[in-house]
Design a protein around this motif. Structure first.
Motif, mmCIF file in Angstrom:
data_model
loop_
_atom_site.group_PDB
_atom_site.id
_atom_site.type_symbol
_atom_site.label_atom_id
_atom_site.label_comp_id
_atom_site.label_asym_id
_atom_site.label_seq_id
_atom_site.Cartn_x
_atom_site.Cartn_y
_atom_site.Cartn_z
ATOM 1 N N GLN A 1 10.086 -10.348 2.692
ATOM 2 C CA GLN A 1 11.479 -10.247 2.258
ATOM 3 C C GLN A 1 12.034 -8.955 2.833
ATOM 4 O OE1 GLN A 1 12.918 -11.599 -1.426
ATOM 5 N NE2 GLN A 1 10.877 -11.757 -2.287
ATOM 6 N N SER B 1 15.445 -6.387 2.913
ATOM 7 C CA SER B 1 16.775 -6.092 2.389
ATOM 8 C C SER B 1 17.343 -4.856 3.067
ATOM 9 C CB SER B 1 16.749 -5.928 0.877
ATOM 10 O OG SER B 1 16.150 -4.715 0.554
ATOM 11 N N CYS C 1 23.890 -3.796 -1.338
ATOM 12 C CA CYS C 1 22.571 -4.205 -0.894
ATOM 13 C C CYS C 1 22.663 -5.661 -0.442
ATOM 14 C CB CYS C 1 21.642 -4.052 -2.090
ATOM 15 S SG CYS C 1 20.061 -4.798 -1.908
ATOM 16 N N ALA C 2 22.005 -6.008 0.674
ATOM 17 C CA ALA C 2 22.094 -7.391 1.142
ATOM 18 C C ALA C 2 20.731 -7.882 1.603
ATOM 19 C CB ALA C 2 23.090 -7.488 2.290
ATOM 20 N N ASP C 3 20.534 -9.195 1.519
ATOM 21 C CA ASP C 3 19.334 -9.835 2.003
ATOM 22 C C ASP C 3 19.467 -9.961 3.523
ATOM 23 O OD1 ASP C 3 17.297 -11.522 2.693
ATOM 24 O OD2 ASP C 3 17.578 -12.877 0.992
ATOM 25 N N LYS D 1 18.043 -11.742 5.514
ATOM 26 C CA LYS D 1 17.867 -13.096 6.030
ATOM 27 C C LYS D 1 19.124 -13.935 5.858
ATOM 28 C CE LYS D 1 12.913 -13.127 5.502
ATOM 29 N NZ LYS D 1 11.733 -13.870 5.119
ATOM 30 N N SER D 2 20.146 -13.373 5.245
ATOM 31 C CA SER D 2 21.355 -14.161 5.058
ATOM 32 C C SER D 2 22.526 -13.503 5.776
ATOM 33 C CB SER D 2 21.650 -14.330 3.578
ATOM 34 O OG SER D 2 22.458 -13.305 3.141
ATOM 35 N N GLY E 1 25.497 -11.910 3.673
ATOM 36 C CA GLY E 1 25.127 -10.640 3.046
ATOM 37 C C GLY E 1 25.205 -9.503 4.054
ATOM 38 N N VAL E 2 24.607 -9.729 5.226
ATOM 39 C CA VAL E 2 24.575 -8.678 6.246
ATOM 40 C C VAL E 2 25.995 -8.355 6.722
ATOM 41 C CG1 VAL E 2 23.713 -8.079 8.538
ATOM 42 C CG2 VAL E 2 22.227 -9.268 6.936
#
Lengths: 89, 323
Positions: free
Chosen positions: A32, A34, A41-43, A45-46, A49-50
């Motif tokens: 994972q 982040s 804060c963002a994931d 992998k998405s 979010g980024v």
């Protein structure tokens, strides 16, 4: 879990195509990932979010990676950011 | 209790931002413009009566100091020289700003000290009581801590359902399914949660609002695609469901008697861990989870009712005589 602070150094910052590259790399790993700015804060992998990080040039990003292949994931993401997403400026 | 992972942000507000925010109270900067970047760190205000009487240790410099008719009348009882003596030690505490209400004319010494120490002196034409109410109300929400989390927030039957889980587990796809079934999207991917007293309000970050990303489709705009009723700007977060890949030896709740909660900004919120596997229609399960929550609130607890009936039957069987 490992973490490292990296500064966005390309002129355009974390724009749409750069974010897409980053997300693509993060998704190649099981770990994972982040990304955290002082705002949110963002994931990693998405894509949404980024993108929402809206990280401009010189923004410090904290990368946090947790999983079996964390070392390799961190190294590749760090390299991508420091390589200015392959944009050359 | 599990704690919801995320990044906690404590918003900050400068005096300058405060003045812009309260244009409705007709607040003007009268003196001390050099200190407009000072920060207001507390949503509470203070009336510096004790400090004016010479007791300075209870003053909170991070709070807005309200000067109303009482304070100004008291100051005006003294000579100019004495007023300076009274006010100087208060200014030395590094007050974020003073707010003079009711359109009162500020004593000359107040203006001089504000200019000399770069302490903003604000004035409003409204009464103290009104100013205090509005300022406290707005500062409480503007300075409330914000938790930014990975997840999808959907309004399902009026209940804010936060779906969490690892990337590519199908959070966005489940949310899209819920939208097609008439529920409303608040935020996909990043959710900002604010706590005010006993309530948790979830919203989308400005840039993201009403957008979703689906693998293979890219970024889509739910408001444009499904209309205004398919979206909502904010909702109270009342249920958290974590999706995870089905694990053979996973310890999933089979009875529904244990009521798990997850801590969000210090408040407990009902929490369910839901396994995802082929043949399990996640959307329907999520909808039923919300229906069940609503039912429990009405005092109907299916799992407890069932076990109560079982208990009664067991007791009845014990009493039956041996054949």
């Amino acid at each position: 879990m490992i973490r490292k602070e990296v500064t966005v150094c390309n002129r355009l910052g974390l724009h749409a195509r750069a974010a897409a590259k980053l997300v693509q790399i993060a998704n190649q790993f099981q770990a994972q990932v982040s990304l955290t700015t002082n705002q949110m804060c963002a994931d990693a992998k998405s894509i949404l979010g980024v993108l929402t990080l809206a990280a401009a040039k010189d923004t410090p990003l904290i990368i946090e990676v947790d999983g079996p292949d964390e070392a390799e994931a961190l190294s590749q993401i760090e390299h991508l950011i420091q390589d200015r997403f392959g944009e050359g400026e | 209790m599990k704690t919801l992972a995320g990044q906690e942000i404590h918003p900050r507000m400068s005096v300058h931002q405060f003045v812009d925010l309260f244009s409705s109270l007709r607040i003007h900067v009268t003196a001390g413009r050099g200190g407009l970047d000072r920060e207001i760190e507390s949503p509470r205000i203070q009336k510096p009566g004790l400090a004016l009487a010479g007791v300075h240790e209870y003053i909170h410099p991070e709070r807005i100091q309200i000067l109303g008719e009482t304070e100004i009348s008291y100051l005006n009882r003294w000579s100019g020289e004495d007023r300076l003596k009274i006010l100087q030690p208060i200014f030395e505490r590094g007050i974020c700003c003073f707010l003079l209400t009711k359109g009162l004319p500020p004593p000359e010494e107040l203006v001089t000290l504000a200019e000399g120490t770069d302490t903003p002196l604000l004035t409003s034409t409204e009464k103290s009581s009104l100013v205090i109410n509005q300022v406290t109300d707005v500062l409480m929400s503007a300075l409330a801590p914000v938790l930014s989390v990975h997840g999808v927030l959907v309004d399902v039957y009026g209940v804010g359902l936060l779906i969490i889980g690892r990337g590519s587990i199908g959070k966005s796809e489940s949310a899209l399914d819920l939208i097609v079934r008439g529920h409303r999207l608040v935020s996909d991917d990043v959710v900002e949660i604010r706590r005010q007293a006993d309530h948790l309000t979830g919203t989308a970050p400005e840039l993201l609002r009403y957008h979703m990303e689906l693998r293979g489709l890219g970024i889509i705009n739910i408001k444009e695609l499904f209309g205004v009723v398919a979206t909502r700007s904010q909702v109270e977060v009342e249920l958290v469901v974590e999706l995870e890949h089905w694990q053979e030896n996973g310890n999933y709740d089979r009875l529904g008697l244990d009521e798990l909660t997850i801590s969000i900004l210090g408040l407990p919120v009902p929490y369910l861990l839901m396994p995802v596997a082929p043949g399990r229609n996640i959307t329907i399960l999520l909808e039923v989870a919300v229906r069940n929550l609503l039912l429990k609130r009405k005092g109907i607890h299916s799992a407890k009712d069932f076990t109560r009936r079982l208990q009664q039957m067991l007791e009845a069987n014990v009493d039956e005589p041996e054949p």
